[in-house]
Scaffold this active site. Structure first.
Site, mmCIF file in Angstrom:
data_model
loop_
_atom_site.group_PDB
_atom_site.id
_atom_site.type_symbol
_atom_site.label_atom_id
_atom_site.label_comp_id
_atom_site.label_asym_id
_atom_site.label_seq_id
_atom_site.Cartn_x
_atom_site.Cartn_y
_atom_site.Cartn_z
ATOM 1 N N ASP A 169 0.873 -1.162 0.000
ATOM 2 C CA ASP A 169 0.000 0.000 0.000
ATOM 3 C C ASP A 169 0.924 1.229 0.000
ATOM 4 O O ASP A 169 2.081 1.140 0.435
ATOM 5 C CB ASP A 169 -0.852 -0.037 1.280
ATOM 6 C CG ASP A 169 -1.565 1.277 1.511
ATOM 7 O OD1 ASP A 169 -2.271 1.733 0.596
ATOM 8 O OD2 ASP A 169 -1.390 1.856 2.608
HETATM 9 MG MG LIG Z 1 -2.750 3.243 3.454
#
Ligand SMILES: [Mg+2]
Length: 228
Positions: free
Chosen positions: A8
């Protein structure tokens, strides 16, 4: 054994709160509003709330981009076009790319040992620019952005679209690392890959989403990956 590491970006590799603070301050100044600490903080809360709605599937990404400014400006009782604000914000956000402590060192250590991918629900134009300007692009074998894939984490279709772009991909050799239980960890579970929650402040898990692993510092990851 792990071969594929999916990262991410925001709040995992990029220091999103700092970028956000700088960008929203620029928006407020641009439209003649004083960027006080409380206004900046309030924007951040509203933005978080809108992302939560997105992650729960209650609003679309397009709605999110303007809704946060609609709410903020209505609370401030000012008349500014949310789409104008969004345009200024997007440009400002893309121009800032502070990293989480140790992010560059981590990628540099993993580079060459694993195939490294970015998986983000951020806006394509913003993330592309930040990845390039921060110099992180050289570590990634691929960058998967929800806006381009047509689906967002935690939707399994986001991951399936990403996996389809990787030659000879094997789920058993993959792990996702991210700060969000609801998008990264749930998404990884939906997609059938292993999950590692990056939880730097040791936030209590108030969900029923259980990550396979948890790290507090990015520097813990290389050791963990070696053991898997
Ligand atoms: Mg994040």
């Amino acid at each position: 054994m792990i071969k594929y590491v999916f990262f991410d970006l925001d709040e995992t590799l990029f220091d999103f709160p700092t970028s956000e603070r700088l960008a929203i301050s620029e928006v407020l100044v641009k439209f003649g509003i004083s960027p006080t600490e409380s206004t900046v903080k309030r924007y951040s809360e509203i933005n978080r709330y809108c992302w939560d709605l997105l992650e729960l599937g209650r609003i679309t990404k397009g709605e999110l981009l303007e809704k946060r400014f609609v709410i903020l400006f209505s609370e401030l009782c000012v008349n500014v076009s949310p789409s104008d604000a969004q345009a200024v914000y997007e440009n400002a956000l893309g121009s800032h790319h502070p990293l989480i402590h140790g992010a560059r060192e981590l990628l540099s250590e993993l580079y060459g040992k694993y195939s490294i991918y970015a998986v983000t629900n951020g806006t394509a134009i913003v993330q592309d620019r930040r990845i390039r300007d921060s110099g992180l692009h050289k570590y990634f074998d691929g960058v998967f952005i929800s806006e381009r894939l047509g689906y967002a984490k935690p939707d399994v279709r986001f991951f399936e679209a990403a996996f389809a772009n990787i030659k000879d991909f094997d789920k058993k050799l993959a792990i996702i690392v991210g700060d969000s239980l609801r998008s990264d960890i749930l998404g990884g579970k939906n997609a059938g890959i292993r999950t590692c929650h990056y939880n730097p402040v040791g936030r209590a898990n108030e969900t029923d989403i259980m990550p396979d692993y948890e790290i507090k510092k990015l520097s813990e990851l290389p050791g963990l990956l070696k053991e898997l």
